[in-house]
Scaffold this motif. Structure first.
Motif, PDB file in Angstrom:
ATOM      1  N   ILE A  59     -47.052-120.386 -29.058  1.00  0.00           N
ATOM      2  CA  ILE A  59     -47.225-119.937 -27.669  1.00  0.00           C
ATOM      3  C   ILE A  59     -48.378-118.935 -27.596  1.00  0.00           C
ATOM      4  O   ILE A  59     -48.412-117.961 -28.353  1.00  0.00           O
ATOM      5  CB  ILE A  59     -45.934-119.258 -27.167  1.00  0.00           C
ATOM      6  CG1 ILE A  59     -44.749-120.222 -27.285  1.00  0.00           C
ATOM      7  CG2 ILE A  59     -46.095-118.783 -25.733  1.00  0.00           C
ATOM      8  CD1 ILE A  59     -43.403-119.565 -27.049  1.00  0.00           C
ATOM      9  N   GLU A  60     -49.306-119.177 -26.705  1.00  0.00           N
ATOM     10  CA  GLU A  60     -50.438-118.252 -26.539  1.00  0.00           C
ATOM     11  C   GLU A  60     -50.745-118.132 -25.055  1.00  0.00           C
ATOM     12  O   GLU A  60     -50.881-119.133 -24.365  1.00  0.00           O
ATOM     13  CB  GLU A  60     -51.659-118.749 -27.307  1.00  0.00           C
ATOM     14  CG  GLU A  60     -52.964-118.023 -27.025  1.00  0.00           C
ATOM     15  CD  GLU A  60     -52.917-116.513 -27.265  1.00  0.00           C
ATOM     16  OE1 GLU A  60     -52.504-116.087 -28.354  1.00  0.00           O
ATOM     17  OE2 GLU A  60     -53.291-115.759 -26.325  1.00  0.00           O
ATOM     18  N   TRP A  65     -63.623-111.770 -29.049  1.00  0.00           N
ATOM     19  CA  TRP A  65     -64.058-110.442 -28.597  1.00  0.00           C
ATOM     20  C   TRP A  65     -64.090-109.432 -29.740  1.00  0.00           C
ATOM     21  O   TRP A  65     -64.095-108.235 -29.510  1.00  0.00           O
ATOM     22  CB  TRP A  65     -63.110-109.921 -27.500  1.00  0.00           C
ATOM     23  CG  TRP A  65     -63.096-110.774 -26.282  1.00  0.00           C
ATOM     24  CD1 TRP A  65     -64.058-110.824 -25.305  1.00  0.00           C
ATOM     25  CD2 TRP A  65     -62.067-111.707 -25.905  1.00  0.00           C
ATOM     26  NE1 TRP A  65     -63.686-111.740 -24.350  1.00  0.00           N
ATOM     27  CE2 TRP A  65     -62.476-112.293 -24.685  1.00  0.00           C
ATOM     28  CE3 TRP A  65     -60.847-112.108 -26.463  1.00  0.00           C
ATOM     29  CZ2 TRP A  65     -61.716-113.260 -24.030  1.00  0.00           C
ATOM     30  CZ3 TRP A  65     -60.091-113.064 -25.801  1.00  0.00           C
ATOM     31  CH2 TRP A  65     -60.518-113.617 -24.604  1.00  0.00           C
ATOM     32  N   GLY A  82     -48.759-119.768 -22.294  1.00  0.00           N
ATOM     33  CA  GLY A  82     -47.879-118.935 -21.483  1.00  0.00           C
ATOM     34  C   GLY A  82     -47.522-117.673 -22.238  1.00  0.00           C
ATOM     35  O   GLY A  82     -47.957-117.470 -23.374  1.00  0.00           O
ATOM     36  N   LEU A 127     -41.834-107.994 -24.838  1.00  0.00           N
ATOM     37  CA  LEU A 127     -41.379-109.042 -25.763  1.00  0.00           C
ATOM     38  C   LEU A 127     -39.883-109.344 -25.702  1.00  0.00           C
ATOM     39  O   LEU A 127     -39.396-110.160 -26.477  1.00  0.00           O
ATOM     40  CB  LEU A 127     -41.770-108.666 -27.208  1.00  0.00           C
ATOM     41  CG  LEU A 127     -43.273-108.606 -27.474  1.00  0.00           C
ATOM     42  CD1 LEU A 127     -43.542-108.192 -28.913  1.00  0.00           C
ATOM     43  CD2 LEU A 127     -43.907-109.959 -27.186  1.00  0.00           C
ATOM     44  N   VAL A 144     -44.946-116.613 -31.418  1.00  0.00           N
ATOM     45  CA  VAL A 144     -45.385-116.028 -30.139  1.00  0.00           C
ATOM     46  C   VAL A 144     -46.676-115.261 -30.376  1.00  0.00           C
ATOM     47  O   VAL A 144     -46.693-114.252 -31.080  1.00  0.00           O
ATOM     48  CB  VAL A 144     -44.308-115.078 -29.572  1.00  0.00           C
ATOM     49  CG1 VAL A 144     -44.751-114.549 -28.203  1.00  0.00           C
ATOM     50  CG2 VAL A 144     -42.963-115.778 -29.470  1.00  0.00           C
ATOM     51  N   GLY A 145     -47.765-115.761 -29.790  1.00  0.00           N
ATOM     52  CA  GLY A 145     -49.078-115.131 -29.967  1.00  0.00           C
ATOM     53  C   GLY A 145     -49.845-115.864 -31.062  1.00  0.00           C
ATOM     54  O   GLY A 145     -49.468-115.834 -32.225  1.00  0.00           O
ATOM     55  N   GLY A 189     -50.943-115.353 -36.023  1.00  0.00           N
ATOM     56  CA  GLY A 189     -50.013-116.369 -35.542  1.00  0.00           C
ATOM     57  C   GLY A 189     -50.536-117.775 -35.743  1.00  0.00           C
ATOM     58  O   GLY A 189     -49.787-118.702 -36.090  1.00  0.00           O
ATOM     59  N   GLY A 213     -53.105-115.407 -32.245  1.00  0.00           N
ATOM     60  CA  GLY A 213     -54.339-114.804 -32.745  1.00  0.00           C
ATOM     61  C   GLY A 213     -54.511-115.273 -34.184  1.00  0.00           C
ATOM     62  O   GLY A 213     -53.855-116.229 -34.615  1.00  0.00           O
ATOM     63  N   ALA A 253     -53.942-109.535 -41.220  1.00  0.00           N
ATOM     64  CA  ALA A 253     -53.151-110.550 -40.504  1.00  0.00           C
ATOM     65  C   ALA A 253     -53.000-111.821 -41.340  1.00  0.00           C
ATOM     66  O   ALA A 253     -51.901-112.379 -41.449  1.00  0.00           O
ATOM     67  CB  ALA A 253     -53.804-110.860 -39.155  1.00  0.00           C
ATOM     68  N   LYS A 307     -70.186-109.242 -35.184  1.00  0.00           N
ATOM     69  CA  LYS A 307     -71.045-109.364 -36.369  1.00  0.00           C
ATOM     70  C   LYS A 307     -72.311-110.169 -36.069  1.00  0.00           C
ATOM     71  O   LYS A 307     -73.355-109.971 -36.703  1.00  0.00           O
ATOM     72  CB  LYS A 307     -70.275-109.972 -37.546  1.00  0.00           C
ATOM     73  CG  LYS A 307     -69.667-108.920 -38.456  1.00  0.00           C
ATOM     74  CD  LYS A 307     -68.407-108.287 -37.942  1.00  0.00           C
ATOM     75  CE  LYS A 307     -68.451-106.843 -37.621  1.00  0.00           C
ATOM     76  NZ  LYS A 307     -67.210-106.321 -37.034  1.00  0.00           N
TER      77      LYS A 307
HETATM   78  C1  LIG Z   1     -64.799-105.338 -31.529  1.00  0.00           C
HETATM   79  C2  LIG Z   1     -63.864-105.644 -32.681  1.00  0.00           C
HETATM   80  C3  LIG Z   1     -64.397-105.930 -33.913  1.00  0.00           C
HETATM   81  C4  LIG Z   1     -63.557-106.230 -34.982  1.00  0.00           C
HETATM   82  N1  LIG Z   1     -64.120-106.502 -36.192  1.00  0.00           N
HETATM   83  C5  LIG Z   1     -63.323-106.789 -37.237  1.00  0.00           C
HETATM   84  C6  LIG Z   1     -63.890-107.098 -38.504  1.00  0.00           C
HETATM   85  O1  LIG Z   1     -65.107-107.106 -38.673  1.00  0.00           O
HETATM   86  N2  LIG Z   1     -63.064-107.404 -39.530  1.00  0.00           N
HETATM   87  C7  LIG Z   1     -61.694-107.409 -39.364  1.00  0.00           C
HETATM   88  O2  LIG Z   1     -60.978-107.671 -40.327  1.00  0.00           O
HETATM   89  N3  LIG Z   1     -61.132-107.114 -38.172  1.00  0.00           N
HETATM   90  C8  LIG Z   1     -61.903-106.811 -37.116  1.00  0.00           C
HETATM   91  N4  LIG Z   1     -61.331-106.544 -35.899  1.00  0.00           N
HETATM   92  C9  LIG Z   1     -59.859-106.550 -35.784  1.00  0.00           C
HETATM   93  C10 LIG Z   1     -59.314-107.971 -35.625  1.00  0.00           C
HETATM   94  O3  LIG Z   1     -59.904-108.583 -34.512  1.00  0.00           O
HETATM   95  C11 LIG Z   1     -57.799-107.905 -35.477  1.00  0.00           C
HETATM   96  O4  LIG Z   1     -57.252-107.198 -36.568  1.00  0.00           O
HETATM   97  C12 LIG Z   1     -57.194-109.293 -35.433  1.00  0.00           C
HETATM   98  O5  LIG Z   1     -57.667-110.001 -34.317  1.00  0.00           O
HETATM   99  C13 LIG Z   1     -55.665-109.186 -35.377  1.00  0.00           C
HETATM  100  O6  LIG Z   1     -55.107-110.453 -35.256  1.00  0.00           O
HETATM  101  P1  LIG Z   1     -53.658-110.616 -34.602  1.00  0.00           P
HETATM  102  O7  LIG Z   1     -53.323-112.061 -34.757  1.00  0.00           O
HETATM  103  O8  LIG Z   1     -52.726-109.622 -35.128  1.00  0.00           O
HETATM  104  O9  LIG Z   1     -53.831-110.217 -33.081  1.00  0.00           O
HETATM  105  P2  LIG Z   1     -54.801-110.755 -31.925  1.00  0.00           P
HETATM  106  O10 LIG Z   1     -56.064-111.308 -32.434  1.00  0.00           O
HETATM  107  O11 LIG Z   1     -54.877-109.630 -30.948  1.00  0.00           O
HETATM  108  O12 LIG Z   1     -53.969-111.945 -31.293  1.00  0.00           O
HETATM  109  C14 LIG Z   1     -52.750-111.759 -30.628  1.00  0.00           C
HETATM  110  C15 LIG Z   1     -52.612-112.874 -29.614  1.00  0.00           C
HETATM  111  O13 LIG Z   1     -51.311-112.825 -29.028  1.00  0.00           O
HETATM  112  C16 LIG Z   1     -51.414-113.169 -27.643  1.00  0.00           C
HETATM  113  N5  LIG Z   1     -50.221-112.648 -26.987  1.00  0.00           N
HETATM  114  C17 LIG Z   1     -49.845-111.358 -26.854  1.00  0.00           C
HETATM  115  N6  LIG Z   1     -48.633-111.288 -26.273  1.00  0.00           N
HETATM  116  C18 LIG Z   1     -48.249-112.562 -26.045  1.00  0.00           C
HETATM  117  C19 LIG Z   1     -47.080-113.150 -25.481  1.00  0.00           C
HETATM  118  N7  LIG Z   1     -46.062-112.395 -25.070  1.00  0.00           N
HETATM  119  N8  LIG Z   1     -47.005-114.498 -25.386  1.00  0.00           N
HETATM  120  C20 LIG Z   1     -48.040-115.283 -25.820  1.00  0.00           C
HETATM  121  N9  LIG Z   1     -49.172-114.774 -26.365  1.00  0.00           N
HETATM  122  C21 LIG Z   1     -49.259-113.437 -26.485  1.00  0.00           C
HETATM  123  C22 LIG Z   1     -52.706-112.511 -27.209  1.00  0.00           C
HETATM  124  O14 LIG Z   1     -53.209-113.142 -26.063  1.00  0.00           O
HETATM  125  C23 LIG Z   1     -53.597-112.735 -28.436  1.00  0.00           C
HETATM  126  O15 LIG Z   1     -54.350-113.911 -28.339  1.00  0.00           O
HETATM  127  C24 LIG Z   1     -62.152-106.244 -34.805  1.00  0.00           C
HETATM  128  C25 LIG Z   1     -61.608-105.970 -33.540  1.00  0.00           C
HETATM  129  C26 LIG Z   1     -62.446-105.667 -32.495  1.00  0.00           C
HETATM  130  C27 LIG Z   1     -61.840-105.377 -31.143  1.00  0.00           C
END
Ligand SMILES: Cc1cc2nc3c(=O)[nH]c(=O)nc-3n(C[C@H](O)[C@H](O)[C@H](O)COP(=O)(O)OP(=O)(O)OC[C@H]3O[C@@H](n4cnc5c(N)ncnc54)[C@H](O)[C@@H]3O)c2cc1C
Length: 476
Positions: free
Chosen positions: A34-35, A46, A114, A272, A11-12, A17, A14, A314, A52
């Motif tokens: 699922i995304e 974003w 979804g 969740l 689920v998710g 996931g 990013g 991650a 960068k």
């Molecule tokens: C401006 C900015 C700059 C950054 N620069 C850096 C950097 O230079 N280096 C670095 O290491 N990190 C950086 N980061 C941090 C990095 O982006 C995050 O640590 C990383 O994206 C985390 O990944 P994730 O998979 O945990 O979560 P996310 O990338 O947030 O992905 C989670 C996904 O889950 C989806 N989701 C949530 N709930 C549900 C649900 N119930 N069902 C389905 N989908 C769902 C969301 O839509 C999202 O797409 C930066 C962040 C920002 C905001």
């Protein structure tokens, strides 16, 4: 409705996931990913990548402005259009994830757009479908920007990182609420493109989670870029009159065309369905053990675990979850007999399925990509002292090293050692390539390289990283 039986539901999608789902699908498992928004999540659309690209562009301007110092004269006319175009065309495909969705399909995964939520033990509901996961569920739902409870703020059209990254035309002035890494990186970019930027920070210094020396160097660099920095300011009201934002704090007022709020990130656990499996949703992050297990058959990776909001955290965690899940599948197969070919079980897992790595964040690296860059690993001096470590500190200013002097570069190396064990427990490198210089310090902290070994190395002359040898001498 009868749930559909699959091996794993993620689920998710990013960075965390996507990595788990793709690798498990490649290993031959039936994986539903699922995304609800864009596959890839915050980092490519974003976060890391477009920010960068902005920084790369802003730093070329800053270098050009230094031509008069070293090499004659030049005229610089900043233009945001190539930056916005590059982000749209090269980084985000105009915020379209078709390529990522296709990639997951090619890996053998099944993609569903979804919002997924738990629906009882082993089950996930998405749209009007329910899946029963035979081997596991992975929650990788990340975080969203958090806004502080300031009167009036919620009623204003303030920016989060999303609007700041998508901006096609720069405002004349910008208020940045929050002086952490993300806020400062974007501050410097916009300032270097001519925006009048004011940073408002509640704590007594910007970049407050890093060494105070790092905060000082970065604050000085931002001021040199024309940024106004106000620390120790607790905003109590925000207004927008249709044109301008006004932020009030006691008697002070700050006004600008746009307001960017970068005061932290928040996991939304209440969405969740955690209650359906007996997990409390009123927590800040999902509590995990060192194999990223939340509960029987449920794992979590990425920002939602609270272990560090970085892409490298991650993906590191994803590797552990993949190994642990495949290990569980092998054990199940050993009992029930193998059902499918899992020849490509992926790198990093023990062929016997016994050596699942455990998460270890002692040498977690962090880089703030301002100019100068701030690279840091492990503990800061104050964190080490709080832990009761017998702390020894060594530091040098980059300007006193040959390369730093040649470059006229600001920065420093600071080492935090455990005097009893004779190893580094933390290190900071601030400078033109602070994030790259960090690699040596990260190895030293990760592998607990004895200080005597570090002192016996040859450091290339005249590099930025050679300043590490001076800092080692300063350790005593
Ligand atoms: C401006 C900015 C700059 C950054 N620069 C850096 C950097 O230079 N280096 C670095 O290491 N990190 C950086 N980061 C941090 C990095 O982006 C995050 O640590 C990383 O994206 C985390 O990944 P994730 O998979 O945990 O979560 P996310 O990338 O947030 O992905 C989670 C996904 O889950 C989806 N989701 C949530 N709930 C549900 C649900 N119930 N069902 C389905 N989908 C769902 C969301 O839509 C999202 O797409 C930066 C962040 C920002 C905001």
């Amino acid at each position: 409705m009868e749930p559909e039986l699959v091996d794993v539901v993620v689920v998710g999608l990013g960075v965390g996931g996507e990595e788990v789902a793709g690798r498990l699908a490649e290993a031959g498992l039936s994986v539903v990913g699922i995304e609800r928004d864009l596959v890839g999540g915050e980092c490519p659309y974003w976060g890391c990548v477009p920010s960068k690209m902005m920084i790369r562009a802003a730093n070329t301007l800053a270098e050009a402005h230094r031509v008069h110092e070293f090499a004659g004269s030049t005229r610089v006319s900043p233009d945001w259009a190539p930056v916005a175009d590059r982000i749209r065309a090269e980084a985000t495909d105009n915020w379209d994830d078709r390529v990522a969705v296709e990639r997951f399909g090619n890996q053998g995964g099944r993609f569903i757009r979804g919002s997924g939520r738990l629906d009882g033990p082993g089950r996930v509901r998405v749209n009007d479908q329910v899946f029963q996961a035979r081997h596991g569920i992975v929650l990788s739902t990340g975080t969203r920007p958090a806004a502080p409870p300031i009167d009036g703020l919620a009623e204003t059209p303030y920016w989060t990182n999303h609007q700041a990254i998508e901006v096609a035309q720069l405002p004349d002035s910008l208020l940045v609420l929050g002086g952490g890494a993300i806020g400062l990186e974007l501050t410097q970019v916009f300032a270097r493109f001519g925006v009048q930027v004011t940073v408002v920070e509640a704590l007594d210094r910007v970049l407050a989670t890093e060494e105070p020396e790092s905060s000082e160097v970065v604050a000085a660099a931002l001021r040199a870029d024309g940024v106004n920095i106000h620390t120790d300011v607790l905003a109590d009201r925000v207004d927008h009159d249709g044109q301008k934002f006004t932020l009030r704090a006691d008697d002070a007022r700050y006004t600008a065309d746009r307001l960017l709020v970068v005061t932290g990130r928040q996991a939304h656990l209440d969405e969740l369905g955690l209650d359906t499996v007996g997990i409390r949703a009123d927590q800040r992050f999902l509590p995990v053990d060192d194999r990223l297990r939340v509960a029987e058959g449920i794992w979590a990776v990425g920002d939602v675990t609270g272990a560090g909001a970085f892409t490298h955290v991650a993906t590191y965690q994803a590797g552990i979850v993949v190994a642990d899940l495949l290990d569980r599948v092998r054990r199940a197969d050993a009992v029930e007999g193998p059902e499918r070919d899992r020849s490509g079980t992926g790198a990093g897992t023990d062929p016997n399925g016994t050596a699942v790595p455990r998460a270890d964040y002692r040498a977690l690296p962090r880089v703030t990509f301002t100019d100068p860059e701030v690279g840091a690993v492990g503990l800061t001096e104050s964190q080490a002292r709080q832990r009761g470590i017998n702390v020894q500190v060594g530091s040098v200013s980059l300007g006193s090293s040959a390369r730093g002097w040649i470059h006229r570069a600001d920065g420093l190396i600071k080492l935090v050692a455990d005097a009893d064990r004779g190893v580094l427990v933390g290190g900071t490198s601030v400078g033109p390539a602070g994030g790259e210089v960090l690699s040596g310090l990260a190895v030293a902290v990760h592998a607990a390289v004895p200080l005597a070994e570090l002192r016996s190395m040859i450091y290339a002359y005249p590099t930025f990283y050679r300043a590490i040898s001076d800092a080692l001498r300063d350790l005593g």
